[in-house]
Design a protein around this motif. Structure first.
Motif, PDB file in Angstrom:
ATOM      1  N   VAL A  90      -2.422  -1.968  -9.949  1.00  0.00           N
ATOM      2  CA  VAL A  90      -2.972  -1.663  -8.688  1.00  0.00           C
ATOM      3  C   VAL A  90      -4.453  -2.175  -8.545  1.00  0.00           C
ATOM      4  CG1 VAL A  90      -3.915   0.514  -7.494  1.00  0.00           C
ATOM      5  CG2 VAL A  90      -1.604   0.540  -8.645  1.00  0.00           C
ATOM      6  N   ARG A 105      -6.907  -1.591  -6.065  1.00  0.00           N
ATOM      7  CA  ARG A 105      -7.889  -0.702  -5.534  1.00  0.00           C
ATOM      8  C   ARG A 105      -7.149   0.624  -5.282  1.00  0.00           C
ATOM      9  NH1 ARG A 105     -10.485  -4.170  -1.597  1.00  0.00           N
ATOM     10  NH2 ARG A 105     -11.967  -4.599  -3.548  1.00  0.00           N
ATOM     11  N   LEU A 106      -8.008   1.639  -5.399  1.00  0.00           N
ATOM     12  CA  LEU A 106      -7.449   2.987  -5.396  1.00  0.00           C
ATOM     13  C   LEU A 106      -8.440   3.901  -4.464  1.00  0.00           C
ATOM     14  CD1 LEU A 106      -5.320   4.973  -7.890  1.00  0.00           C
ATOM     15  CD2 LEU A 106      -7.159   6.148  -6.642  1.00  0.00           C
ATOM     16  N   HIS A 119       1.128   5.804  -0.798  1.00  0.00           N
ATOM     17  CA  HIS A 119       0.249   7.059  -1.251  1.00  0.00           C
ATOM     18  C   HIS A 119       1.168   7.847  -2.334  1.00  0.00           C
ATOM     19  CE1 HIS A 119      -1.620   6.971   3.149  1.00  0.00           C
ATOM     20  NE2 HIS A 119      -2.094   6.184   2.101  1.00  0.00           N
ATOM     21  N   ASN A 159       0.966  -1.251   0.007  1.00  0.00           N
ATOM     22  CA  ASN A 159       0.038   0.149   0.069  1.00  0.00           C
ATOM     23  C   ASN A 159       0.686   1.215   0.081  1.00  0.00           C
ATOM     24  OD1 ASN A 159      -2.256   2.002   0.640  1.00  0.00           O
ATOM     25  ND2 ASN A 159      -2.228   1.437   2.707  1.00  0.00           N
ATOM     26  N   THR A 214      -5.582   9.283 -13.577  1.00  0.00           N
ATOM     27  CA  THR A 214      -4.794   8.537 -12.533  1.00  0.00           C
ATOM     28  C   THR A 214      -5.124   7.018 -12.294  1.00  0.00           C
ATOM     29  OG1 THR A 214      -4.189  10.604 -11.278  1.00  0.00           O
ATOM     30  CG2 THR A 214      -4.186   8.695  -9.916  1.00  0.00           C
ATOM     31  N   TYR A 215      -6.672   6.971 -12.202  1.00  0.00           N
ATOM     32  CA  TYR A 215      -7.089   5.638 -12.082  1.00  0.00           C
ATOM     33  C   TYR A 215      -6.811   4.590 -13.198  1.00  0.00           C
ATOM     34  CZ  TYR A 215      -9.963   6.302  -7.896  1.00  0.00           C
ATOM     35  OH  TYR A 215     -10.353   6.712  -6.557  1.00  0.00           O
ATOM     36  N   TRP A 275      -2.338  -1.785  -3.370  1.00  0.00           N
ATOM     37  CA  TRP A 275      -3.335  -0.993  -3.555  1.00  0.00           C
ATOM     38  C   TRP A 275      -2.874   0.670  -3.264  1.00  0.00           C
ATOM     39  CZ3 TRP A 275      -7.943  -2.380   0.570  1.00  0.00           C
ATOM     40  CH2 TRP A 275      -8.337  -3.632   0.175  1.00  0.00           C
ATOM     41  N   ILE A 276      -3.495   1.449  -3.504  1.00  0.00           N
ATOM     42  CA  ILE A 276      -3.266   3.042  -3.455  1.00  0.00           C
ATOM     43  C   ILE A 276      -4.251   3.499  -2.321  1.00  0.00           C
ATOM     44  CG2 ILE A 276      -2.903   5.225  -4.314  1.00  0.00           C
ATOM     45  CD1 ILE A 276      -1.827   3.972  -6.585  1.00  0.00           C
ATOM     46  N   THR A 277      -3.869   3.891  -1.080  1.00  0.00           N
ATOM     47  CA  THR A 277      -4.994   4.302  -0.245  1.00  0.00           C
ATOM     48  C   THR A 277      -5.006   5.837  -0.169  1.00  0.00           C
ATOM     49  OG1 THR A 277      -3.685   3.957   1.429  1.00  0.00           O
ATOM     50  CG2 THR A 277      -5.359   2.255   0.958  1.00  0.00           C
ATOM     51  N   TRP A 301      -9.314   7.748  -3.523  1.00  0.00           N
ATOM     52  CA  TRP A 301      -8.854   9.063  -3.999  1.00  0.00           C
ATOM     53  C   TRP A 301      -8.874   9.854  -2.746  1.00  0.00           C
ATOM     54  CZ3 TRP A 301      -7.116  11.007  -8.075  1.00  0.00           C
ATOM     55  CH2 TRP A 301      -7.253  12.522  -8.277  1.00  0.00           C
ATOM     56  N   ALA A 355      -3.061   3.580 -12.924  1.00  0.00           N
ATOM     57  CA  ALA A 355      -2.790   2.766 -12.137  1.00  0.00           C
ATOM     58  C   ALA A 355      -3.209   1.462 -12.094  1.00  0.00           C
ATOM     59  CB  ALA A 355      -3.237   3.464 -10.638  1.00  0.00           C
TER      60      ALA A 355
END
Length: 629
Positions: free
Chosen positions: A499, A501-502, A209, A207, A490-491, A243-245, A504, A494
């Motif tokens: 990735v 799950r992202l 950012h 994970n 971005t989505y 993931w990107i949280t 925002w 990614a």
């Protein structure tokens, strides 16, 4: 993940994808769309309205803090889950999934890593209470930052806390999933040190950012994600989901705050700005730039004779008589391989502007493969420029943050400034005989008063000037339109890099302080009315709903991006855009073009033979394939 390459792909872009094809997962997780919201804190009262708006936009996940101190407010005190129970009930009622963050310390156990027995109890009690409703648990938040870790960041210590949390959670239910705490940026050295310390045995999902607030997502986001994949593979964690949280762009207007500060300060320093040429560094070959989408020095200094860009290699020969003012950085980074040239410029009378945080806090090291590594450095470079500083993690007498901003008497009638939270303060401890520090702004809290903005007038071995403002939250700031443009891009980028799950950052903008970026990250306003980014998010989830295939991405020689995927209804969709400028091109469209939709959900008319690609995505629905001819 696959890349439509061929002769239309940029060489580097294609090579980066090809090198990591085996490392990235082949499918995207269900419910890939998330958002951060402080529904367990200040937004608890409006959570029902927020959840409805999230669902309306196709967002099914919300990330929020399960603060230790809000659950146990006193040592040996009662464990109180009432508020969180109400929140989870609301989320379930509205069909929302919650990602909880287990984070931060309490007064009787700070920093938490020194009190793992108490931390384990917090984890055990909290996860046990919610085990049937919450199946994913994130361990800490941005642990590579001193302000978040509550101590000097230490990757090995974080690995110890992570593994302890993992052990407790798996005892409760082996099926529960543990997330590595989202790191600020993608700090490869920190992550690698944690992996060396055994962190791979302490998480199921990686994970990060990877904020890009001063740039666009096309600038190395995919490359950086794939580099991380390679690092994880080195330590046996390459197959774990990613993931990107947190990622987002704030819409505070930083240009105006710096006009209010820098113009009167430079005038005080003796400059007639109408006669001044200002130099900004822009070097795509490095890459390094002080020209960004969020800070425009032409707008900050509209009266200047000119605001021009120079490459790094020209820094050594930059003449202060030609360019008396130089912007060497818009954040805390600088490529120290060019520091000697920067110092020489100040020795010869040049003036530097530093607009954010601790000047020269990170070196940008260019590796032989062209990759850039951000490395924290000690005070040796700041000392050579006579810049002294302090913060709560270097001096126990400095508060974690100040609550008020005061203007120094010398500038009280000239500088305008809102209250901003400050944690970094300038000092005169490194000045030499003949030098002088002139305060501009103070951060104030109770009896503490620290200098958060200053003019360094140097008249020793250095003969120039330095203007520095240390507020971290005052810079950045894009337009609402720009925020909306970069969100779907971005989505898609990614997801194409694996990735799953992202989330925002974030949903609501508190909008309490005009210049504070933390007040303006949201995709809705304070009253929950939508910003354009909310509409862009809603359009994205409609165009690429849950269950769609992983986007494949191509980019033409002219910089036209195309992302393509198949929806659950078997229709194919192609998103076309550019990173910055408008590009005219000819599209080769095979199959029937059923409809074309703009990035905000509006119907648009397109002509493939004379297509205008812009930073605003256009979705083409129906064709079997779309390429740049």
């Amino acid at each position: 993940m696959k890349l439509i390459a061929g002769k239309f792909s940029l060489g580097l872009f294609a090579a980066l994808f090809a090198a990591a094809l085996t490392a990235a997962p082949s499918t995207t997780a269900s419910d890939p769309y998330g958002v951060c919201a402080h529904v367990s804190r200040g937004e608890f009262g409006i959570a029902p309205q927020e959840f409805k708006l999230m669902r309306s936009a196709g967002i099914n996940w919300v990330r929020t803090d399960f603060d230790w101190l809000r659950i146990q407010s006193a040592k040996n005190g009662k464990w109180d889950f009432k508020r969180l129970d109400e929140l989870i009930a609301l989320a379930k009622k509205n069909g929302m999934n919650v990602l909880p963050i287990l984070d931060y310390d309490v007064p009787w156990a700070t920093p938490a890593w020194k009190h793992l027995d108490l931390w384990r109890e917090y984890v055990r009690r909290t996860v046990t209470h919610f085990r049937n409703d919450l199946r994913f648990w994130e361990i800490w938040n941005e642990e590579n930052l001193a302000s978040m870790w509550r101590d000097k960041p230490n990757a090995a210590r974080y690995a110890e806390l992570l593994k302890a949390s993992y052990q407790e959670i798996k005892k409760i239910d082996p099926g529960l999933q543990v997330l590595y705490g989202g790191t600020a940026g993608i700090p490869m050295p920190f992550i690698e040190e944690s992996l060396k310390a055994g962190a791979a045995a302490g998480f199921d999902i990686m994970n990060i950012h990877p904020y890009r607030k001063d740039n666009v997502p096309e600038d190395a986001l995919v490359r950086d994600i794939l580099d991380l994949r390679s690092l994880l593979a080195k330590y046996g964690a390459g197959s774990k989901p990613l993931w990107i949280t947190e990622i987002g762009w704030p819409t505070n207007q930083a240009n105006s705050i710096f006009r209010e500060i820098f113009i009167p300060v430079l005038e005080k320093a003796g400059f007639d700005l109408k006669q001044v040429k200002i130099a900004c560094i822009h070097d795509p070959s490095y890459p390094f730039s002080t020209i960004s989408s969020t800070l425009d020095f032409k707008k900050i200094f509209p009266m200047a004779k000119s605001v021009d860009t120079i490459p790094l290699k020209k820094l050594a020969s930059l003449n202060p008589k030609d360019y008396p003012v130089l912007v060497p950085s818009v954040d805390e980074t600088f490529p120290m391989a060019y520091f000697d040239a920067l110092e020489s410029y100040v020795k010869r009378g040049g003036t530097l502007i530093f607009s954010r945080g601790v000047p020269l806090y990170y070196d940008l090291v260019k590796k032989t493969d062209g990759k850039i590594e951000r490395v924290q450095v000690d005070d040796r470079y700041r000392n050579r420029l006579h810049i002294g500083w302090g913060a709560w993690w270097t001096d126990k007498n400095i508060p974690h943050n100040t609550t008020k901003t005061a203007i120094a008497p010398e500038f009280r009638d000239k500088v305008k400034m809102q209250d901003l939270p400050g944690e970094i303060f300038l000092t005169d401890k490194k000045l030499k005989k003949g030098d002088r520090l002139v305060p501009i702004l103070y951060g104030v809290r109770d009896h503490f008063r620290g200098i958060s903005g200053a003019l360094f007038e140097l008249n020793s071995d250095l003969k120039g000037k330095i203007v520095a403002v240390t507020y971290k939250s005052s810079t950045g700031g894009s337009t609402e339109q720009f925020q909306a443009e970069v969100l779907p891009r971005t989505y898609l980028l990614a997801f194409s890099a694996g990735v799953q799950r992202l989330f925002w950052y974030e949903f609501q903008s508190p909008e309490g302080i005009p210049f504070d970026q933390e007040s303006h990250f949201g995709i809705t306003h304070k009253d929950l009315s939508p910003k354009p980014a909310y509409l862009a998010y809603r359009t994205l989830t409609a165009m690429r709903p849950d269950g769609s295939s992983v986007p494949s991405v191509s980019v033409s020689r002219d910089g036209v991006y195309i992302a393509s995927w198949t929806r659950p209804d078997r229709r194919k969709v192609h998103a076309v855009w550019t990173a910055r400028e408008k590009k005219s091109c000819v599209l080769s469209v095979k199959g029937k073009l059923e409809s074309s939709i703009g990035y905000l959900g509006q119907n648009v008319s397109v002509k493939p033979s004379a297509f205008a690609a812009t930073p605003q995505i256009i979705y083409l629905i129906g064709p079997d394939s779309v390429t740049v001819r």
